[in-house]
Design a protein around this motif. Structure first.
Motif, short mmCIF file in Angstrom:
data_model
loop_
_atom_site.label_atom_id
_atom_site.label_comp_id
_atom_site.label_asym_id
_atom_site.label_seq_id
_atom_site.Cartn_x
_atom_site.Cartn_y
_atom_site.Cartn_z
N GLY A 63 -40.49 51.58 43.87
CA GLY A 63 -39.05 51.66 43.71
C GLY A 63 -38.45 53.03 43.93
N GLN A 66 -36.21 53.17 49.63
CA GLN A 66 -35.70 51.92 50.18
C GLN A 66 -35.66 52.03 51.70
OE1 GLN A 66 -31.80 51.38 48.52
NE2 GLN A 66 -32.56 50.46 46.64
N ALA A 76 -34.20 55.89 46.65
CA ALA A 76 -33.63 54.76 45.91
C ALA A 76 -32.99 55.22 44.61
CB ALA A 76 -34.73 53.74 45.61
N ARG A 79 -33.83 51.99 38.90
CA ARG A 79 -33.85 50.53 38.83
C ARG A 79 -32.78 50.00 37.87
NH1 ARG A 79 -39.59 51.23 38.75
NH2 ARG A 79 -40.56 50.46 40.65
N GLN A 137 -24.49 44.40 44.08
CA GLN A 137 -25.81 44.57 44.69
C GLN A 137 -26.65 43.31 44.49
OE1 GLN A 137 -28.33 47.48 42.81
NE2 GLN A 137 -29.54 47.79 44.66
N ASP A 230 -37.93 46.87 44.25
CA ASP A 230 -37.55 48.27 44.42
C ASP A 230 -36.35 48.65 43.56
OD1 ASP A 230 -35.95 46.56 46.00
OD2 ASP A 230 -35.28 48.26 47.20
N THR A 231 -35.60 47.69 43.08
CA THR A 231 -34.38 48.02 42.34
C THR A 231 -34.33 47.44 40.93
OG1 THR A 231 -33.20 46.10 43.24
CG2 THR A 231 -33.00 48.18 44.45
#
Length: 251
Positions: A63, A66, A76, A79, A137, A230-231
């Protein structure tokens, strides 16, 4: 971004490079900033591009990075905490950070879902597709499998597919009193359809959350939700409604 000598490092080069890059992300780059291209990074650290790609892939999995279409590899943001374990559950759409219906069709579910539903392998069920968005998002895409027995009040005159049908299925499902649920989480790769909805590349790391909902001592529905690894930081509440929770960090 500085350089480092990797030849004498006992651990795999890509793993040590990942650590060096991670430190650089904290000290030299801002969220959203684009990293130099692979050729430049590989030359700077004196490694093969294959080694660099392994390090970048690991950082994406954790994470920290990106990959954005038409942009490149960017740093990124932190999270987003996503609660997936509240015992109190509603099927309705309301406000931000909630599930939104996309469509519904009748289809035979995958074998793994059939086993959880304990239905006939050839029996079609209602398949509702939903997406979850927070602050604009995309966070997750879900397929919810609902046997006909769970929604006996579903009117035959309702549209056979589409958004209206999806909402009708969820409206009837909401009449059931949930008695509990079982959840499992595993790391996976985004399929083409999920990747499109999540604005990711096919094969990107994802967290797959499978939930079996129980009502009237039987499986009422099964949800397979694909979260962006990743988020997202998934949080799970106790099934009895306890305020304590456990955080599962991707990567």
């Amino acid at each position: 971004m500085g350089t480092t000598q990797l030849d004498s490092v006992p651990e795999p080069k890509y793993w040590h490079l990942k650590t060096v890059l991670s430190d650089a992300l904290d000290s030299e780059f801002a969220v959203g900033e684009i990293l130099p291209n692979e050729r430049e990074l590989a030359a700077r650290f004196g490694v093969a591009r294959a080694t660099l790609r392994q390090a970048l892939e690991q950082l994406e999995l954790e994470g920290r990075l990106q990959r954005r279409r038409g942009v490149g590899t960017t740093v990124a943001p932190p999270r987003v905490g996503v609660a997936v374990g509240d015992y109190t559950h509603t099927w309705t759409e309301s406000g931000d950070d909630t599930w939104a219906c996309v469509d519904s069709v009748e289809a035979v579910p995958p074998a793994a879902v059939v086993r959880l539903l304990d239905t006939d392998p050839d029996a079609a069920v209602h398949q509702v597709r939903r997406t979850r968005v927070s602050q604009g998002q995309p966070l997750a895409a879900e397929l919810l499998y609902v046997p006909a027995a769970s929604v006996p009040g579903l009117a035959a005159i309702d549209t056979p597919s589409g958004l209206a049908r999806a909402r009708a299925v969820l409206r009837e499902l909401g009449r059931l009193k949930l008695e509990g649920r079982e959840q499992s989480v595993e790391l996976g790769s985004a399929r083409a359809d999920d990747a499109k909805e999540l604005d990711r590349l096919p094969g990107a790391p994802v967290l797959v959350v499978t939930t079996r909902y129980v009502a009237e001592n039987r499986t009422a529905a099964v949800a397979v939700a694909t979260y962006r690894a990743d988020t997202c930081r998934l949080t799970f509440g106790d099934s009895l409604g306890d305020a304590n929770s456990v955080e599962l960090l991707a990567g």
